[in-house]
Enzyme design. Structure first.
Site, PDB file in Angstrom:
ATOM      1  N   LYS A 270      21.474  55.668  22.462  1.00 20.93           N
ATOM      2  CA  LYS A 270      20.491  54.779  21.842  1.00 20.93           C
ATOM      3  C   LYS A 270      20.667  54.783  20.335  1.00 20.93           C
ATOM      4  O   LYS A 270      21.167  55.763  19.771  1.00 20.93           O
ATOM      5  CB  LYS A 270      19.067  55.299  22.155  1.00 20.93           C
ATOM      6  CG  LYS A 270      18.601  55.055  23.561  1.00 20.93           C
ATOM      7  CD  LYS A 270      17.165  55.541  23.740  1.00 20.93           C
ATOM      8  CE  LYS A 270      16.680  55.317  25.154  1.00 20.93           C
ATOM      9  NZ  LYS A 270      16.585  53.918  25.549  1.00 20.93           N
ATOM     10  N   ARG A 344      16.095  54.654  36.743  1.00 22.10           N
ATOM     11  CA  ARG A 344      16.277  54.153  38.117  1.00 22.10           C
ATOM     12  C   ARG A 344      17.225  55.055  38.904  1.00 22.10           C
ATOM     13  O   ARG A 344      17.138  55.140  40.117  1.00 22.10           O
ATOM     14  CB  ARG A 344      16.777  52.702  38.068  1.00 22.10           C
ATOM     15  CG  ARG A 344      18.091  52.517  37.379  1.00 22.10           C
ATOM     16  CD  ARG A 344      18.355  51.084  36.950  1.00 22.10           C
ATOM     17  NE  ARG A 344      17.671  50.710  35.704  1.00 22.10           N
ATOM     18  CZ  ARG A 344      17.747  49.524  35.125  1.00 22.10           C
ATOM     19  NH1 ARG A 344      18.462  48.562  35.679  1.00 22.10           N
ATOM     20  NH2 ARG A 344      17.113  49.281  33.992  1.00 22.10           N
TER      21      ARG A 344
END
Ligand code: BES
Ligand code: MN
Ligand code: ZN
Length: 486
Positions: A270, A344
């Site tokens: 990130k 996920r």
């Protein structure tokens, strides 16, 4: 904090003993039967231009004439809704907690039929007002003097108010647990810490708790969960806890929380700005812990299973790489196109694991996508559900708890983007509709049970000056679980 109720009629509010008497007023006029001393003070304040029947207006009067309490706080709510009442109370508590008042008595004027929920929200607002994070900040401000809140209500309302206070205190304890876990930094609130918190909750509330380590998770074949954890030196935990409030034969509600205790993005690193906030990426897990605590305190006749998949998402020489293919517990293979779509990857194996409980319903909770923050901001959580009735229950629970969500779509066309040439499914689609494609990914792993997914990326914490966990959606989830009890 100590919460209680006291029967008091509108006509005699001024006789209440407390350090501060808070009167929350709905509408734009005073009821004829309001205590004349208070009515006089309100009218005079309006005449002076110091107070108005307008949502957000508050006024603190010291040693008011004819009132026993040394402080009278007026708060206008505008509409006679639960939300308006809570907002007004929060403003009033702001004035109270800044002073030396230890005991506040709260009266609601003009909110007919809302007694139980008002009592519940009074507890939540007061607990929220006095919460201070201090675990790693010894210089944090001293605790507010406010330590006792009395809800004043008509004698006839004593029962619903008591129920509301009980529910409020259980939820408030859950919210506080969730906030505290979320606020603790990544080097404190590790997967191991989350496991310890669950053990602790099990001890105090009589729950069955199992905390699995990497070896056990390997045995289960959770290749997807393991692939996220392996980049970090911090050991993973797979946490399972059971509250048994009904016959064993009754199918449980299962809650599944995303417990990424720090999300660096992994090899798909990130950007640096605000990366610290990725310590909050275990907000789903925190809310599952908090909800379990609230439910265990309220003891409804229901079975509840809490599952938390916890690990860090870090880059390293052992980390998952874009292009890697991993095999999930379900047997489906997954091509990793972005290691930052890790939530996920841990949830899919937890959803497969959930199948063994033959659940009545499974709700997963996750700070899953930045796209959800863009779609819904910080007001409503994104909600996905496999059927309309479940969606309705979650919407209603959110509204009742003032912890609202909004239903998002699951049309199969959204799955298009998850196609892969090298595995059964890819872990990301295109940027467009990012919260929905994430939900579509999870849907492939939801078993033969009713399933819902809450994307709480926008609601689990606040950024900026008030940076911190919110404890959401403990309120929504607790109301939902209670609504599922038979
Ligand atoms: N934990 C983040 C989601 C997130 C981002 C929550 C910002 C709150 C604020 C999640 O693991 C993530 O990184 N998601 C990616 C998915 C993308 C790579 C498809 C995202 O939203 O950018
Ligand atoms: Mn991520
Ligand atoms: Zn994440």
């Amino acid at each position: 904090m100590d919460f209680r109720t006291q029967s008091a009629s509108l006509q005699a509010l001024a006789a209440t003993s407390a350090d501060a008497l808070v009167v929350v007023l709905a509408g734009d006029s005073l009821p004829a039967d309001l205590d004349p001393a208070i009515a006089e003070l309100v009218k005079d304040s309006i005449k002076l231009g110091d107070f108005e029947f307008k949502a957000g207006k508050t006024l603190l009067l010291q040693r008011p004439n004819g009132v026993k309490a040394p402080r009278l706080v007026l708060a206008a709510a505008g509409k006679a809704t639960l939300k308006a009442a809570k907002t007004a109370l929060q403003a009033a508590l702001g004035l109270v907690k800044a002073r030396a008042a230890a005991h506040a008595a709260v009266a609601y004027v003009g909110f007919d039929g809302l007694d139980e929920s008002l009592a519940e929200q009074t507890v939540l607002a007061a607990s929220d007002a006095v919460y201070v994070y201090r675990h790693t900040k010894p210089s944090a401000p001293e605790a507010s003097a406010l330590s006792k809140v009395t809800v004043l209500a008509d004698k006839a309302q004593a029962k619903p108010v008591k129920r509301g206070l009980e529910r409020g205190q259980a939820i408030a304890a859950g919210v506080e647990l969730a906030r505290e876990c979320a606020n603790r930094p990544g080097n404190y609130a590790t997967p191991t810490y989350l496991g310890e918190q669950m053990h602790e909750l099990g001890r105090t509330h009589g729950l069955k708790v199992e905390v699995l380590d990497q070896k056990a998770v390997e045995k289960l074949g959770m290749g997807s969960f393991l692939s996220v954890a392996k980049g970090s030196d911090e050991p993973l935990r797979f946490i399972v806890a059971r509250y048994e409030g009904a016959a064993k034969s009754q199918a449980p509600v299962v809650l599944v929380g995303k417990g990424i205790t720090f999300d660096s993005g992994g090899i798909s690193l990130k950007p640096g700005a605000e990366m610290d906030e990725m310590k909050f990426d275990m907000g789903g897990a925190a809310s599952v812990l908090g909800t379990l605590r609230a439910v265990a305190e309220l003891k409804p006749k229901i079975n509840l299973v809490a599952i938390i998949a916890a690990c860090e998402n870090m880059p390293s020489g052992r980390a998952l790489k874009p292009g890697d293919v991993v095999t999930s517990m379900s047997g489906q293979t997954i091509e990793i196109l972005n290691t930052d779509a890790e939530g996920r990857l841990i949830l899919c194996d937890a959803l497969t694991y959930a199948e063994r409980f033959k659940p009545a319903v499974v709700v997963d909770v996750a700070t899953l996508t930045g796209a959800c923050v863009i779609a819904l901001g910080g007001i409503r959580s994104g909600m996905y559900a496999s059927d309309d009735e479940l969606a309705q229950s979650l919407l209603a629970a959110g509204d009742d708890a003032l912890d609202p969500c909004w239903r998002m779509p699951l049309d199969e066309e959204y799955e298009e983007g998850l196609k892969s040439n090298f595995a059964d499914v890819a872990n990301v689609g295109s940027r467009a509709g990012g919260s929905i494609t994430a939900a579509m990914f999870l849907k492939r792993f939801a078993g033969k049970y009713r399933w819902a997914h809450l994307d709480i990326a926008g609601t689990a914490w606040k950024g900026g000056a008030a940076k911190g966990g919110t404890g959401r959606p403990v309120g929504l989830l607790t109301h939902f679980v209670l609504s599922q009890a038979r």
